[in-house]
Design a protein around this motif. Structure first.
Motif, short mmCIF file in Angstrom:
data_model
loop_
_atom_site.label_atom_id
_atom_site.label_comp_id
_atom_site.label_asym_id
_atom_site.label_seq_id
_atom_site.Cartn_x
_atom_site.Cartn_y
_atom_site.Cartn_z
N HIS A 30 -59.19 -6.81 -33.20
CA HIS A 30 -59.54 -7.86 -34.15
C HIS A 30 -60.81 -7.51 -34.92
O HIS A 30 -60.93 -7.79 -36.11
N GLY A 31 -61.75 -6.87 -34.21
CA GLY A 31 -62.96 -6.42 -34.90
C GLY A 31 -62.65 -5.44 -36.02
O GLY A 31 -63.20 -5.53 -37.11
N SER A 32 -61.72 -4.53 -35.75
CA SER A 32 -61.35 -3.54 -36.77
C SER A 32 -60.65 -4.20 -37.95
O SER A 32 -60.94 -3.89 -39.11
N LEU A 33 -59.73 -5.11 -37.65
CA LEU A 33 -59.01 -5.81 -38.72
C LEU A 33 -59.97 -6.57 -39.63
O LEU A 33 -59.93 -6.44 -40.85
N MET A 34 -60.86 -7.34 -39.00
CA MET A 34 -61.79 -8.16 -39.78
C MET A 34 -62.76 -7.29 -40.57
O MET A 34 -63.06 -7.57 -41.74
N ALA A 35 -63.27 -6.22 -39.94
CA ALA A 35 -64.20 -5.33 -40.64
C ALA A 35 -63.50 -4.72 -41.84
O ALA A 35 -64.07 -4.65 -42.94
N SER A 36 -62.27 -4.31 -41.63
CA SER A 36 -61.51 -3.69 -42.70
C SER A 36 -61.35 -4.65 -43.88
O SER A 36 -61.59 -4.30 -45.04
N LEU A 37 -60.96 -5.89 -43.59
CA LEU A 37 -60.74 -6.87 -44.67
C LEU A 37 -62.05 -7.26 -45.35
O LEU A 37 -62.09 -7.43 -46.57
N ASP B 42 -57.74 -11.68 -50.25
CA ASP B 42 -56.95 -12.91 -50.15
C ASP B 42 -56.41 -13.14 -48.74
O ASP B 42 -56.04 -14.27 -48.40
N ALA B 43 -56.37 -12.09 -47.92
CA ALA B 43 -55.93 -12.25 -46.53
C ALA B 43 -56.85 -13.22 -45.79
O ALA B 43 -56.45 -13.82 -44.79
N ASP B 44 -58.07 -13.39 -46.30
CA ASP B 44 -59.02 -14.38 -45.77
C ASP B 44 -58.42 -15.78 -45.73
O ASP B 44 -58.79 -16.60 -44.90
N LEU B 45 -57.53 -16.06 -46.69
CA LEU B 45 -56.97 -17.41 -46.83
C LEU B 45 -55.83 -17.67 -45.85
O LEU B 45 -55.37 -18.81 -45.72
N ALA B 46 -55.35 -16.63 -45.18
CA ALA B 46 -54.19 -16.77 -44.29
C ALA B 46 -54.48 -17.75 -43.16
O ALA B 46 -55.55 -17.69 -42.55
N THR B 53 -52.45 -10.42 -40.71
CA THR B 53 -52.08 -9.03 -40.45
C THR B 53 -51.02 -8.55 -41.45
O THR B 53 -51.10 -7.43 -41.97
N ALA B 54 -50.04 -9.41 -41.74
CA ALA B 54 -48.97 -9.03 -42.67
C ALA B 54 -49.54 -8.77 -44.07
O ALA B 54 -49.16 -7.81 -44.75
N MET B 55 -50.47 -9.63 -44.50
CA MET B 55 -51.08 -9.45 -45.82
C MET B 55 -51.94 -8.18 -45.83
O MET B 55 -51.97 -7.44 -46.82
N ALA B 56 -52.65 -7.93 -44.72
CA ALA B 56 -53.48 -6.73 -44.63
C ALA B 56 -52.60 -5.48 -44.70
O ALA B 56 -52.96 -4.48 -45.35
N GLN B 57 -51.44 -5.53 -44.08
CA GLN B 57 -50.52 -4.39 -44.10
C GLN B 57 -50.05 -4.10 -45.52
O GLN B 57 -49.96 -2.95 -45.93
N LEU B 58 -49.76 -5.17 -46.24
CA LEU B 58 -49.35 -5.05 -47.65
C LEU B 58 -50.48 -4.42 -48.47
O LEU B 58 -50.27 -3.52 -49.27
N ALA B 59 -51.69 -4.91 -48.24
CA ALA B 59 -52.86 -4.40 -48.97
C ALA B 59 -53.04 -2.91 -48.72
O ALA B 59 -53.30 -2.13 -49.64
N PHE B 60 -52.87 -2.51 -47.46
CA PHE B 60 -53.15 -1.12 -47.16
C PHE B 60 -52.00 -0.19 -47.51
O PHE B 60 -52.22 0.99 -47.77
N ALA B 61 -50.78 -0.72 -47.61
CA ALA B 61 -49.68 0.07 -48.16
C ALA B 61 -49.98 0.39 -49.63
O ALA B 61 -49.73 1.50 -50.12
#
Lengths: 228, 228
Positions: A30-37, B42-46, B53-61
């Protein structure tokens, strides 16, 4: 990829260890996910396209670590969403309280915040079985994606020496908020705390660990030209 | 990776084509970078960890596409930063004017905005040499990372039918802003406009292209349960 023998000292059927392991991987993921975002969002503040790209690359490397970790967790029968859930509030609180107000603060946060977090996770990796340790170490791989930050911050300090004081304070605040959230987590998560205190470590060793974290934090601040 | 023969119909030493090619890759790369960073923010708003996680995956694709494209550009002797520079202002304007006010708007933007952008880039890919086309097609690879959005939006419309009107309007606004920025780019970038109008296409064909873009936009809106 080398073949890693299964854990010997800490069997996977030990319920307490299993709980602690889930927490260790959950907090790291979760730390990695949040840091990344957050780094991706902070890339908005970058004054040039080159710096925006460098920050995005750093964010992406962090997301890659998250992605690898969650794959590892699934392979171990650990549900990533469940494992991360207990850490949603403390990480949200940390990032809410350390929202950079400008690009320089974003850079220092990425460098110093990630640095101390990774040091802490590396310490945790010393308490887990070998297979988990290998997965964690891969996620924590010392890459030089963040190194672009050092000359940028140093150049800014030369241009405007008044920023030294402001950014030094900012670095101290980042460390303070990180420790405060870490403490909140330790109080809430018995299994995680017992891994550190009840396992091979005792309270003195935990104290030593925090001393090491502070020392490395100081080194990072110095590298940026800041005082801690 | 298949071996692609060098361009035949449009030689790389044709200065006008080279200029257009740089613009095509620049607009696509910068569009991908900005989309990636906006989606991560925008994943912040999830509302849940799974959706975040799904939005983050889309962003990083999307970031992966950006990264592959800039590697391709470097291989072709095109400087990515320079190629992207002319498109910084229009993309910043688009994202500034289409900042989602909530999670549903963020989802519709990710689905509809990226959809129309990718359709447009696919149209552009019809005007470039084969080697470039292959690189562009790889970046535009129809992945299903965005498909998680469809059931989430549809479920929200069932829960609160009043959102249909609001989100339909939002979808129209996204399309309007995208077309308005595309027009601004066409006016500024002669080489890019000439690729479409002066090359194999004439104005009628450009009209046809925009009709196709609108049609596919309608299909996407319908898939979400919205009217366009």
């Amino acid at each position: 990829m080398t073949d890693v023998p299964p854990a010997t000292t800490r069997p996977a059927d030990d319920a307490a260890y299993r709980g602690a392991l889930t927490d260790v991987l959950g907090v790291l993921a979760h730390g990695s996910l949040m840091a990344s975002l957050r780094m991706a969002a902070d890339a908005d503040l970058a004054p040039t396209l080159g710096l925006k790209t460098a920050m995005a690359q750093l964010a992406f490397a962090e997301f890659k670590a998250f992605s690898d970790l969650t794959n590892h967790m699934r392979g171990e029968g650990i549900d990533p969403q469940q494992a991360m859930a207990p850490f949603v509030v403390p990480f949200a609180a940390f990032h809410e309280r350390t929202r950079p107000s400008d690009w320089l603060e974003a850079l220092v946060k990425a460098y110093v915040g990630e640095g101390v977090a990774k040091d802490f996770y590396r310490e945790l990796a010393g308490f887990v079985d070998e297979r988990t340790m290998v997965a964690m170490t891969a996620a924590l791989d010392e890459s030089d994606e963040a190194e672009f930050i050092v000359p940028v911050v140093r150049a800014a300090l030369v241009t405007d020496p008044r920023t030294v004081g402001r950014l030094s304070l900012w670095g101290r605040r980042l460390m303070g908020e990180a420790l405060s959230q870490a403490q909140a987590v330790a109080v809430e998560r018995d299994a995680l705390a017992n891994l550190l205190v009840g396992g091979e470590a005792d309270l003195t060793q935990v104290g030593d660990m925090f001393a090491r974290l502070r020392e490395r934090h100081q080194e990072r601040m110095n590298r940026l030209g800041l005082s801690s």
